[in-house]
Write an enzyme that holds these catalytic residues in place. Structure first.
Site, mmCIF file in Angstrom:
data_model
loop_
_atom_site.group_PDB
_atom_site.id
_atom_site.type_symbol
_atom_site.label_atom_id
_atom_site.label_comp_id
_atom_site.label_asym_id
_atom_site.label_seq_id
_atom_site.Cartn_x
_atom_site.Cartn_y
_atom_site.Cartn_z
ATOM 1 N N CYS A 4 98.043 60.058 86.305
ATOM 2 C CA CYS A 4 97.235 60.467 87.451
ATOM 3 C C CYS A 4 96.701 61.870 87.187
ATOM 4 C CB CYS A 4 98.095 60.450 88.715
ATOM 5 S SG CYS A 4 97.234 61.080 90.176
ATOM 6 N N CYS A 33 98.423 64.492 89.988
ATOM 7 C CA CYS A 33 99.829 64.927 89.958
ATOM 8 C C CYS A 33 100.504 64.783 88.598
ATOM 9 C CB CYS A 33 100.640 64.170 91.004
ATOM 10 S SG CYS A 33 100.901 62.432 90.620
ATOM 11 N N CYS A 46 97.811 56.232 93.462
ATOM 12 C CA CYS A 46 99.016 56.770 92.846
ATOM 13 C C CYS A 46 100.111 56.807 93.908
ATOM 14 C CB CYS A 46 98.743 58.177 92.306
ATOM 15 S SG CYS A 46 100.220 59.030 91.696
ATOM 16 N N CYS A 87 101.227 60.776 94.690
ATOM 17 C CA CYS A 87 100.394 61.724 95.448
ATOM 18 C C CYS A 87 99.329 61.059 96.319
ATOM 19 C CB CYS A 87 99.736 62.722 94.500
ATOM 20 S SG CYS A 87 98.447 62.016 93.457
ATOM 21 N N CYS A 101 91.365 47.751 87.729
ATOM 22 C CA CYS A 101 90.094 48.341 87.324
ATOM 23 C C CYS A 101 90.114 49.792 87.821
ATOM 24 C CB CYS A 101 88.965 47.546 87.950
ATOM 25 S SG CYS A 101 87.335 47.988 87.376
#
Length: 137
Positions: free
Chosen positions: A47, A50, A96, A99, A119
């Site tokens: 991510c 984070c 995510c 976060c 995707c």
């Protein structure tokens, strides 16, 4: 899971305009324009907000859509989903789990063994190459 939060000021300073738009405003980058859509190096996708690991390069495949596509996340708890009814259709958004940053969407037209296609926007990811496979991008 309690999500880690960042201030909007911090994110605006730290992220590119596109990464901010994708992760915080649930935007989508144009197909075939993202830095990682065609990446074939071994490694892990994290991510961009984070830094948590979300997808493994071993689970990436070419979906011919122009976005990085994966048939599963690194773990069952790495991402969370929610229903997206924007654009007059029903889709499943991927965020995510740590976060809450928007990553992309998941569809049920992927390869086996899961039949899923995560995707994901390149702008929502950072890539860490496996040692011995070049520098991280």
């Amino acid at each position: 899971m309690t999500q880690r939060k960042f201030s909007q000021d911090e994110l605006r300073q730290r992220l590119s305009l596109e990464a901010y738009h994708v992760t915080q405003e649930e935007g989508t980058e144009r197909a075939f324009t993202g830095e990682l859509w065609d990446n074939k190096k071994a490694g892990t996708y994290h991510c961009v907000v984070c830094g948590e690991a979300l997808f493994a390069g071993d689970h990436k495949y070419d979906s011919k859509t122009g976005w990085p596509s994966f048939w599963q996340p690194v773990s069952e708890t790495a991402v969370e989903t929610k229903t997206d009814r924007k654009l007059w259709m029903k889709r499943t958004e991927v965020h995510c789990a740590t976060c809450g940053a928007h990553q992309g969407h998941v569809f049920e037209d992927g390869p086996q063994p899961t039949g899923l296609r995560y995707c994901i926007n390149s702008a929502s990811l950072s890539f860490k190459a496996k040692e011995g496979d070049g520098e991280a991008s």
